[in-house]
Design a protein around this motif. Structure first.
Motif, mmCIF file in Angstrom:
data_model
loop_
_atom_site.group_PDB
_atom_site.id
_atom_site.type_symbol
_atom_site.label_atom_id
_atom_site.label_comp_id
_atom_site.label_asym_id
_atom_site.label_seq_id
_atom_site.Cartn_x
_atom_site.Cartn_y
_atom_site.Cartn_z
ATOM 1 N N PRO A 7 0.811 -1.226 0.000
ATOM 2 C CA PRO A 7 0.000 0.000 0.000
ATOM 3 C C PRO A 7 0.837 1.267 0.000
ATOM 4 C CG PRO A 7 -0.181 -1.161 2.112
ATOM 5 C CD PRO A 7 0.499 -2.066 1.165
ATOM 6 N N LEU A 8 1.989 1.262 0.686
ATOM 7 C CA LEU A 8 2.856 2.435 0.644
ATOM 8 C C LEU A 8 3.346 2.701 -0.778
ATOM 9 C CD1 LEU A 8 5.067 2.104 3.874
ATOM 10 C CD2 LEU A 8 3.229 3.734 3.443
ATOM 11 N N ALA A 9 3.668 1.646 -1.514
ATOM 12 C CA ALA A 9 4.131 1.819 -2.895
ATOM 13 C C ALA A 9 3.051 2.472 -3.753
ATOM 14 C CB ALA A 9 4.539 0.466 -3.483
ATOM 15 N N GLY A 10 1.816 1.999 -3.629
ATOM 16 C CA GLY A 10 0.728 2.583 -4.408
ATOM 17 C C GLY A 10 0.488 4.041 -4.063
ATOM 18 N N ARG A 67 -4.399 8.346 8.869
ATOM 19 C CA ARG A 67 -5.127 7.591 7.829
ATOM 20 C C ARG A 67 -6.301 8.407 7.290
ATOM 21 N NH1 ARG A 67 -9.049 3.860 9.463
ATOM 22 N NH2 ARG A 67 -10.037 2.749 7.745
ATOM 23 N N VAL A 68 -7.021 9.109 8.161
ATOM 24 C CA VAL A 68 -8.139 9.943 7.716
ATOM 25 C C VAL A 68 -7.622 11.111 6.878
ATOM 26 C CG1 VAL A 68 -9.962 11.500 8.493
ATOM 27 C CG2 VAL A 68 -9.651 9.289 9.621
ATOM 28 N N TRP A 69 -6.551 11.766 7.344
ATOM 29 C CA TRP A 69 -5.964 12.851 6.576
ATOM 30 C C TRP A 69 -5.517 12.371 5.198
ATOM 31 C CZ3 TRP A 69 -5.691 18.007 7.138
ATOM 32 C CH2 TRP A 69 -5.949 18.556 8.389
ATOM 33 N N ALA A 121 4.026 10.830 7.640
ATOM 34 C CA ALA A 121 3.754 10.571 9.058
ATOM 35 C C ALA A 121 3.250 9.144 9.255
ATOM 36 C CB ALA A 121 2.732 11.571 9.590
ATOM 37 N N LEU A 122 2.416 8.681 8.337
ATOM 38 C CA LEU A 122 1.905 7.313 8.436
ATOM 39 C C LEU A 122 3.042 6.303 8.297
ATOM 40 C CD1 LEU A 122 -1.328 5.906 6.979
ATOM 41 C CD2 LEU A 122 0.794 4.797 6.314
ATOM 42 N N ALA A 123 3.977 6.561 7.358
ATOM 43 C CA ALA A 123 5.107 5.643 7.190
ATOM 44 C C ALA A 123 5.990 5.621 8.435
ATOM 45 C CB ALA A 123 5.932 6.067 5.967
ATOM 46 N N VAL A 124 6.193 6.791 9.065
ATOM 47 C CA VAL A 124 6.977 6.850 10.297
ATOM 48 C C VAL A 124 6.337 5.984 11.385
ATOM 49 C CG1 VAL A 124 7.708 8.372 12.187
ATOM 50 C CG2 VAL A 124 8.015 9.096 9.822
ATOM 51 N N PRO A 185 -5.514 -3.287 5.082
ATOM 52 C CA PRO A 185 -5.512 -3.829 6.452
ATOM 53 C C PRO A 185 -4.370 -3.296 7.313
ATOM 54 C CG PRO A 185 -5.930 -5.580 4.858
ATOM 55 C CD PRO A 185 -5.574 -4.361 4.068
ATOM 56 N N ALA A 186 -3.167 -3.171 6.734
ATOM 57 C CA ALA A 186 -2.028 -2.710 7.532
ATOM 58 C C ALA A 186 -2.244 -1.287 8.035
ATOM 59 C CB ALA A 186 -0.747 -2.784 6.703
ATOM 60 N N LEU A 187 -2.918 -0.459 7.232
ATOM 61 C CA LEU A 187 -3.149 0.924 7.637
ATOM 62 C C LEU A 187 -4.301 1.033 8.631
ATOM 63 C CD1 LEU A 187 -2.707 2.804 4.227
ATOM 64 C CD2 LEU A 187 -1.001 1.868 5.775
ATOM 65 N N ARG A 188 -5.253 0.128 8.543
ATOM 66 C CA ARG A 188 -6.390 0.161 9.468
ATOM 67 C C ARG A 188 -5.985 -0.262 10.868
ATOM 68 N NH1 ARG A 188 -11.549 -2.738 6.842
ATOM 69 N NH2 ARG A 188 -12.479 -1.767 8.689
ATOM 70 N N ARG A 189 -4.872 -0.991 10.987
ATOM 71 C CA ARG A 189 -4.435 -1.456 12.304
ATOM 72 C C ARG A 189 -3.603 -0.434 13.068
ATOM 73 N NH1 ARG A 189 -3.704 -6.495 9.455
ATOM 74 N NH2 ARG A 189 -1.487 -6.021 9.122
ATOM 75 N N LEU A 190 -3.341 0.719 12.446
ATOM 76 C CA LEU A 190 -2.565 1.735 13.148
ATOM 77 C C LEU A 190 -3.324 2.228 14.376
ATOM 78 C CD1 LEU A 190 -1.088 4.007 10.334
ATOM 79 C CD2 LEU A 190 0.193 2.677 11.998
#
Length: 412
Positions: A7-10, A67-69, A121-124, A185-190
């Motif tokens: 997902p980060l790549a996309g 994630r919302v931003w 920020a999400l990647a960090v 899924p990986a982003l929703r688990r943050l």
């Protein structure tokens, strides 16, 4: 780890689209429609929101989840592209870009800059320390591919697609990316920031950001590590053009060849970091190799002008000059991935409520450092002459090696 990197790549791929659109496609489109070079150059002012990321980075930290931003800013980019599709393109004979088009392009850059803050920020927050090398490889490579796609592939398709279909295609890409940002899924688990982790009072905000261990050293490094390289990469192809290398040949080697080599270097950097290479020794090695490459380019220029040597087709010097372009871009890609890994490692030391602002500060300084010598290299060459200018760039390339000796233990 693959569930995070895909997902980060996309998302980083679509983040590179506005840069390619406005650095590659828009200038050629405007010039083809009869705009003066001055008018085309003034379109660079649309990049202004990228230099003002610190103005809204605290909002990303303080209000809602990253994630919302990210989802909202990406969907907003799709909306702006949809509105651009409904407007007529800039036409011949116009004094400048129509106000409505210019306003929407400025809004596109504003949305892309907000998306950049949220995605970084999400990647960090998402990547573990052992995943920073591959993660930053994905960041650099996907962004470059997105810029190349918008600046090259879409330009080639423009006669077939038309202005309207081009921006509808971009809008669909952004909406798909927004769905990915929301549903991955990986982003929703943050986890959400804990309630106790609030943004500091405005008076102490900058002090809190600068107090993060290693921040001042990292800020100084990212501001200076590209000075010599960026100036040389802007100037050396122009000097080869003056000495007889054709524009199409330079376009092939300094365009396609440079992009391929830069991506290869970025990929190698991530692989080495994933193999547990230490960051500081890797940076020292690559910076020494880069300094050697720039020294070879400087010696080549002295040799050509002192002895009147030729860069004619098939000569060894011509091949060496063109290969040096690719080598420097390869090393540049490698050092960029390593540096971005160090930036992200430093931002992970910040409190969660400061991470978006902290990384945005470092990324803005990194951009300013690249723009500084890239913009001034031509003026320096005209004022000092090519030889003194390249000698100065050589000295500037050596400074980061000295600076590395002062690196704090928190970043090693």
């Amino acid at each position: 780890m693959r569930g995070k990197l895909l997902p980060l790549a996309g998302l980083y791929l679509v983040q590179g689209l506005p840069y390619g659109l406005q650095s590659g496609l828009l200038p050629l489109l405007l010039r083809a429609r009869g705009f003066s070079l001055t008018r085309v150059g003034l379109a660079k002012a649309l990049y202004a929101p990228w230099l003002l990321k610190l103005a809204w980075a605290p909002l990303v930290d303080a209000r809602g989840s990253t994630r919302v931003w990210l989802t909202c800013s990406t969907a907003g980019l799709g909306l702006v592209c949809g509105l651009l599709a409904g407007l007529p393109p800039p036409g011949a004979g116009q004094a400048g870009v129509p106000a409505a088009v210019a306003g929407l392009l400025l809004l596109l850059n504003l949305g892309a800059a907000v998306q950049d803050v949220a995605l970084d920020a999400l990647a960090v927050q998402l990547l573990e320390p052992a995943e920073l090398g591959p993660g930053n490889t994905v960041q650099v490579v996907a962004y470059k591919l997105g810029a190349a796609l918008a600046g090259g592939a879409l330009l080639a398709l423009l006669p077939t697609l038309s202005w309207t279909r081009l921006f509808l295609l971009l809008a669909a890409s952004y909406w798909l990316a927004a769905a990915l940002a929301w549903a991955a899924p990986a982003l929703r688990r943050l986890p959400r920031p804990p309630p106790s982790e609030q943004r500091p009072h405005t008076v102490h905000f900058l002090r809190a950001v600068l107090a993060v261990p290693g921040t001042l050293w990292t800020a100084g490094f990212v501001l200076t590590y590209k000075l010599g390289e960026q100036g040389a990469s802007s100037l050396f192809p122009l000097l080869l053009l003056d000495r007889g290398v054709s524009a199409p040949e330079l376009g092939l080697w300094n365009g396609v060849g440079a992009m391929v080599c830069s991506i290869a270097g970025s990929s190698l950097g991530g692989t080495l970091l994933a193999k547990h290479w230490e960051l500081l020794p890797l940076l020292k090695l690559v910076l020494r190799l880069r300094l050697g490459g720039l020294a070879c380019q400087t010696a080549l220029l002295f040799h050509l002008d002192a002895l009147g040597a030729s860069l004619g087709p098939g000569t060894i010097l011509r091949g060496a000059a063109l290969l040096s372009l690719c080598l420097q871009h390869f090393l540049g890609g490698l050092v960029t991935t390593a540096t971005f890994t160090g930036m992200m490692r430093c931002s992970q030391l910040a409190p969660r409520a400061l991470q978006a602002t902290h990384y945005s500060l470092l990324a803005t300084l990194e951009l300013l450092g690249k723009l500084l010598l890239g913009a001034l290299a031509g003026a320096l060459a005209d004022g000092l002459g090519p030889h003194p200018c390249f000698s100065l760039l050589l000295v500037l390339s050596a400074l980061p090696l000295v600076y590395l000796g002062l690196a704090p233990s928190t970043l090693l």
